[in-house]
Design a protein around this motif. Structure first.
Motif, mmCIF file in Angstrom:
data_model
loop_
_atom_site.group_PDB
_atom_site.id
_atom_site.type_symbol
_atom_site.label_atom_id
_atom_site.label_comp_id
_atom_site.label_asym_id
_atom_site.label_seq_id
_atom_site.Cartn_x
_atom_site.Cartn_y
_atom_site.Cartn_z
ATOM 1 N N LEU A 143 0.974 -1.284 0.084
ATOM 2 C CA LEU A 143 -0.170 0.005 -0.084
ATOM 3 C C LEU A 143 0.965 1.341 -0.042
ATOM 4 O O LEU A 143 0.380 2.568 0.077
ATOM 5 C CB LEU A 143 -1.001 -0.103 1.219
ATOM 6 N N GLY A 144 2.305 1.095 0.110
ATOM 7 C CA GLY A 144 3.189 2.234 0.220
ATOM 8 C C GLY A 144 3.459 2.821 -1.217
ATOM 9 O O GLY A 144 4.530 3.615 -1.220
ATOM 10 N N HIS A 145 2.713 2.874 -1.925
ATOM 11 C CA HIS A 145 2.920 3.301 -3.357
ATOM 12 C C HIS A 145 1.586 4.081 -3.864
ATOM 13 O O HIS A 145 0.541 3.286 -3.878
ATOM 14 C CB HIS A 145 3.507 2.602 -4.272
ATOM 15 N N PRO A 146 1.566 5.328 -4.014
ATOM 16 C CA PRO A 146 0.299 6.081 -4.569
ATOM 17 C C PRO A 146 -0.354 5.385 -5.666
ATOM 18 O O PRO A 146 -1.716 5.412 -5.969
ATOM 19 C CB PRO A 146 0.521 7.586 -4.782
ATOM 20 N N ALA A 147 0.366 4.803 -6.742
ATOM 21 C CA ALA A 147 -0.234 4.396 -7.722
ATOM 22 C C ALA A 147 -0.976 2.949 -7.449
ATOM 23 O O ALA A 147 -2.162 2.873 -7.953
ATOM 24 C CB ALA A 147 0.949 3.992 -8.713
ATOM 25 N N VAL A 153 -2.376 2.487 -4.339
ATOM 26 C CA VAL A 153 -3.760 3.120 -3.738
ATOM 27 C C VAL A 153 -4.530 3.620 -4.657
ATOM 28 O O VAL A 153 -6.014 3.455 -4.412
ATOM 29 C CB VAL A 153 -3.108 4.089 -2.787
ATOM 30 N N ALA A 154 -4.166 4.173 -5.615
ATOM 31 C CA ALA A 154 -5.159 4.871 -6.716
ATOM 32 C C ALA A 154 -5.762 3.529 -7.409
ATOM 33 O O ALA A 154 -6.829 3.785 -7.618
ATOM 34 C CB ALA A 154 -4.427 5.678 -7.718
ATOM 35 N N LEU A 190 -6.608 0.605 -6.411
ATOM 36 C CA LEU A 190 -7.355 0.050 -5.289
ATOM 37 C C LEU A 190 -8.873 0.836 -5.189
ATOM 38 O O LEU A 190 -9.761 0.352 -5.250
ATOM 39 C CB LEU A 190 -6.745 -0.330 -4.024
ATOM 40 N N GLN A 191 -8.371 2.322 -5.162
ATOM 41 C CA GLN A 191 -9.651 3.037 -5.049
ATOM 42 C C GLN A 191 -10.514 3.036 -6.460
ATOM 43 O O GLN A 191 -11.662 3.075 -6.184
ATOM 44 C CB GLN A 191 -8.989 4.397 -4.689
ATOM 45 N N TYR A 247 -12.384 -0.177 -6.501
ATOM 46 C CA TYR A 247 -13.469 -0.136 -5.556
ATOM 47 C C TYR A 247 -14.744 1.105 -5.966
ATOM 48 O O TYR A 247 -15.862 0.668 -5.990
ATOM 49 C CB TYR A 247 -13.047 0.302 -4.164
ATOM 50 N N ILE A 284 -5.060 6.410 -14.455
ATOM 51 C CA ILE A 284 -3.824 6.756 -14.042
ATOM 52 C C ILE A 284 -2.868 7.231 -14.971
ATOM 53 O O ILE A 284 -2.960 6.644 -15.798
ATOM 54 C CB ILE A 284 -3.484 5.569 -13.033
ATOM 55 N N GLY A 285 -1.788 8.009 -14.493
ATOM 56 C CA GLY A 285 -1.126 8.890 -15.449
ATOM 57 C C GLY A 285 0.138 7.848 -15.883
ATOM 58 O O GLY A 285 1.063 8.666 -16.063
ATOM 59 N N LEU A 286 0.307 6.543 -15.684
ATOM 60 C CA LEU A 286 1.387 5.813 -15.957
ATOM 61 C C LEU A 286 1.399 4.950 -17.110
ATOM 62 O O LEU A 286 0.397 4.706 -17.768
ATOM 63 C CB LEU A 286 1.713 5.012 -14.478
#
Lengths: 109, 109
Positions: free
Chosen positions: B23-27, B29-30, B32-33, B36, B50-52
């Motif tokens: 969970l320690g990377h914002p990507a 986190v994003a 998973l959100q 959901y 997501i912009g990757l």
DNA sequence: TTTATTCATTGCAATATTACGATTAATAGT
DNA sequence: ACTATTAATCGTAATATTGCAATGAATAAA
């Protein structure tokens, strides 16, 4: 490139990730548990308790302090660390909100 | 040495750290959100959302899948990912237990 | 069969993390 | 002043992570 593109994420997402990241190492988990177990403040016998060298523990403590989860008071030659209850609560709020996403959701596939 | 000494920690401590780390990377986190938010399964438009780059997203998905937080079903040429509700619940239990340590504690320094 | 689409994998560069020996800074005790 | 103790910092080595371009595998559509 080893560097995280924080700009493309929301503040909340970065905050969650930042908290999670600091909990993402067993030594830091162990340090926090030990500080909680002793209830009162504890000095640097964390080095004895956990099996890592003093500079390594010191580095982990620095990261925990940087995020505000612990605070340290100098006591003579030793330093007494303890949990920062307020910031711990803040972290708990942020993380719980994320973890509780499932409560609002129906089943998927 | 860039390598974590997992042997010297308890299974529980390593488990907490492992969950937190993913969970320690914002990507992630994003991701998973987003999964959901869509409630139902969702395909690989995560790359657009997501912009990757696609390989980067694919790598993050792999880590999430490896820990069991999501599962993916192939649908023709695309792959549909969704949250693994059971494993999410398991993670929530483990993490909550850790985060709720403060409830049993008195004040310290 | 050819072409397009979607996603995983590979390979690589840049940076971050983990760990520790050596050293330093600060205080306490003599 | 000298010594011991404690913990931070510096420097370095080994490994991990992040990110992407290029490529490959699989299926669908023509």
């Amino acid at each position: 490139m080893g560097i995280t593109k924080t700009e493309i994420f929301t503040d909340k997402q970065n905050q969650i990730a930042q908290y999670a990241k600091v909990l993402g190492h067993p030594a830091r988990v162990a340090i926090l548990q030990y500080l909680y177990k002793l209830n009162a403040c504890v000095c640097g016998d964390l080095v004895d308790e956990i099996g890592l060298a003093q500079p390594t523990i010191s580095q982990h403590l620095k990261e925990l302090k940087h995020l505000g989860l612990i605070k340290g008071n100098v006591e003579g030659t030793s330093v007494c660390y303890c949990i920062d209850a307020d910031n711990w609560k803040k972290m708990k709020t942020v993380m719980s909100e994320f973890l509780d996403q499932d409560l609002n959701q129906k089943d998927c596939c």
